[in-house]
Each structure stands twice: as structure tokens, then as C-alpha cells.
Motif scaffolding. Sequence first.
Motif, short mmCIF file in Angstrom:
data_model
loop_
_atom_site.label_atom_id
_atom_site.label_comp_id
_atom_site.label_asym_id
_atom_site.label_seq_id
_atom_site.Cartn_x
_atom_site.Cartn_y
_atom_site.Cartn_z
N THR A 214 -1.18 -22.69 -32.46
CA THR A 214 -2.57 -23.12 -32.56
C THR A 214 -2.88 -24.30 -31.64
N ARG A 215 -1.98 -24.57 -30.69
CA ARG A 215 -2.26 -25.55 -29.63
C ARG A 215 -1.91 -24.92 -28.30
N ASN A 216 -2.69 -25.25 -27.30
CA ASN A 216 -2.49 -24.68 -25.97
C ASN A 216 -2.70 -25.81 -24.95
N LEU A 217 -1.62 -26.40 -24.51
CA LEU A 217 -1.70 -27.57 -23.63
C LEU A 217 -2.32 -27.28 -22.27
N PRO A 218 -2.04 -26.14 -21.61
CA PRO A 218 -2.73 -25.87 -20.35
C PRO A 218 -4.26 -25.79 -20.51
N GLU A 219 -4.72 -25.23 -21.62
CA GLU A 219 -6.16 -25.19 -21.87
C GLU A 219 -6.71 -26.59 -22.09
N ILE A 220 -5.97 -27.41 -22.79
CA ILE A 220 -6.41 -28.79 -23.02
C ILE A 220 -6.56 -29.51 -21.69
N GLU A 221 -5.59 -29.35 -20.80
CA GLU A 221 -5.69 -29.97 -19.47
C GLU A 221 -6.91 -29.47 -18.72
N ALA A 222 -7.17 -28.18 -18.78
CA ALA A 222 -8.32 -27.60 -18.09
C ALA A 222 -9.63 -28.11 -18.68
N VAL A 223 -9.72 -28.21 -20.00
CA VAL A 223 -10.93 -28.70 -20.66
C VAL A 223 -11.18 -30.15 -20.26
N VAL A 224 -10.16 -30.98 -20.30
CA VAL A 224 -10.31 -32.39 -19.95
C VAL A 224 -10.75 -32.54 -18.49
N LYS A 225 -10.18 -31.73 -17.62
CA LYS A 225 -10.56 -31.78 -16.20
C LYS A 225 -12.04 -31.41 -16.02
N VAL A 226 -12.48 -30.34 -16.65
CA VAL A 226 -13.88 -29.92 -16.53
C VAL A 226 -14.81 -30.96 -17.16
N LEU A 227 -14.43 -31.51 -18.30
CA LEU A 227 -15.23 -32.56 -18.93
C LEU A 227 -15.41 -33.74 -17.98
N HIS A 228 -14.33 -34.17 -17.38
CA HIS A 228 -14.36 -35.28 -16.42
C HIS A 228 -15.30 -34.96 -15.26
N THR B 23 -11.38 -23.24 -32.21
CA THR B 23 -11.30 -22.60 -33.52
C THR B 23 -10.15 -23.14 -34.35
N PHE B 24 -9.27 -23.95 -33.74
CA PHE B 24 -8.09 -24.43 -34.45
C PHE B 24 -8.02 -25.95 -34.49
N ARG B 25 -7.78 -26.49 -35.68
CA ARG B 25 -7.74 -27.94 -35.90
C ARG B 25 -6.67 -28.63 -35.04
N ALA B 26 -5.50 -28.03 -34.89
CA ALA B 26 -4.44 -28.65 -34.09
C ALA B 26 -4.90 -28.82 -32.63
N SER C 36 -12.66 -23.95 -26.18
CA SER C 36 -11.24 -23.66 -25.99
C SER C 36 -10.80 -22.67 -27.05
N TRP C 37 -10.54 -21.43 -26.63
CA TRP C 37 -10.14 -20.39 -27.58
C TRP C 37 -8.70 -20.56 -28.03
N THR C 38 -7.89 -21.26 -27.24
CA THR C 38 -6.51 -21.60 -27.59
C THR C 38 -5.52 -20.45 -27.43
N PHE C 39 -5.97 -19.27 -27.12
CA PHE C 39 -5.07 -18.11 -27.08
C PHE C 39 -4.27 -18.05 -25.78
N ALA C 40 -2.99 -17.81 -25.95
CA ALA C 40 -2.06 -17.65 -24.83
C ALA C 40 -1.32 -16.34 -25.05
N PRO C 41 -0.55 -15.90 -24.06
CA PRO C 41 0.18 -14.64 -24.24
C PRO C 41 1.11 -14.63 -25.47
N ASN C 42 1.58 -15.81 -25.90
CA ASN C 42 2.49 -15.85 -27.05
C ASN C 42 1.77 -16.14 -28.37
N SER C 43 0.44 -16.12 -28.39
CA SER C 43 -0.30 -16.38 -29.63
C SER C 43 -0.12 -15.23 -30.62
N HIS C 44 -0.09 -15.59 -31.88
CA HIS C 44 0.03 -14.59 -32.95
C HIS C 44 -1.29 -13.87 -33.14
N ASN C 45 -1.21 -12.59 -33.48
CA ASN C 45 -2.42 -11.81 -33.72
C ASN C 45 -3.24 -12.35 -34.89
#
Length: 168
Positions: free
Chosen positions: A1-15, A37-40, A82-91
Motif C-alpha cells: 500500500t506504498r509506492n515510493l516511485p509514485e511518491i517521488e513523481a507526485v512530489v516532483k509534479v507538485l513542486h 486510496t491508501f493511508r500508508a 496517486s493510485w499506488t498500484f505497481a506490478p507487485n500490488s495485490h489484487n
Amino acid sequence: TRNLPEIEAVVKVLHELIIEDERKNSTKPVTIGIISTFRAQVEQLKISVSKVISDHMLKKHQVEIGTAHAFQGDERDVMLLSWTFAPNSHNQSLIFAQQPNLFNVAITRAKSKLINFISRPINELPEGLLRDYLEYVKRLNSSIQKNTFKNDFEKIVYNEILEEFPSF
């Protein structure tokens, strides 16, 4: 429920959004929201954003970071989703995010611009609300760039949006 590459991308776009807005429109700042969608993911976004953007700018642009539940009844000019989904996300994560009420709140909080972040190819998502939505957005963006539309209704809606929001 966390996706660090997405977080980096969001912060960059916000900036980038804040810098651009400060340059063009320093007297009436654009309001910005970040939703996941995820608290973490939300908690990590708060930490990461606070390291890059000053408290003054966060307040000036009314930057709010929260889950869809936190934004119910609230809007911002620009929303970063940030949808948080990555290839290893659970269904199960996908099933949770596609709950109709949650999904509706997540995609309808932007007054003028919604930017989606997802780390999984759309065609690898299971059939459902999220995949249908992202395919539609992708098709719409492609149509806008080519200025081609499936029908007259799409063109009329697009022109109405442009009239209301010229920067769209």
C-alpha cells in the motif's frame, strides 16, 4: 500500500506546479490536493512533501494530502491522484480502490485538472472500474492531442471545457 516511485513523481509534479503558478499567478494561487486510496501512501506523501515544499507554500496553495474519505465534500483546483498500484500490488488493493463510492470521490475532487499517477501498465490491470477509467483518460488525452474525437458529443464537451477552463 506504498509506492515510493509514485511518491517521488507526485512530489516532483507538485513542486513544478507551485513554481509555475508562482511565476504566472502569485496573487491568486492555485489550490492543490493530493489524494491516494491508501493511508500508508498518504502518510509517506505527507513526509516527503514536507521535506521539499515549505510550510508557507503549502499553506499558500492550500495543499491538502489525504485519502478519498478525507476529501469527501472538498475540492481543489488541481488534484494529484496517486493510485499506488505497481506490478507487485495485490489484487485486493485493486478491489478496494474500485469501490464505486470511494472511486467516485477520488476522481471528482478537481475543479480544473486531475493528474493520475499509476505505476502499472493499464493493460495489465484486471477488468473493472479503474482500468475502464484509465483507458478512457488515455484515449481522451490522445484525442485531444490529435484533436480527433469519437463523436460530436465528445468534441462539444471538450470545447465547453476549454471555454470554462482555457488552461485545460
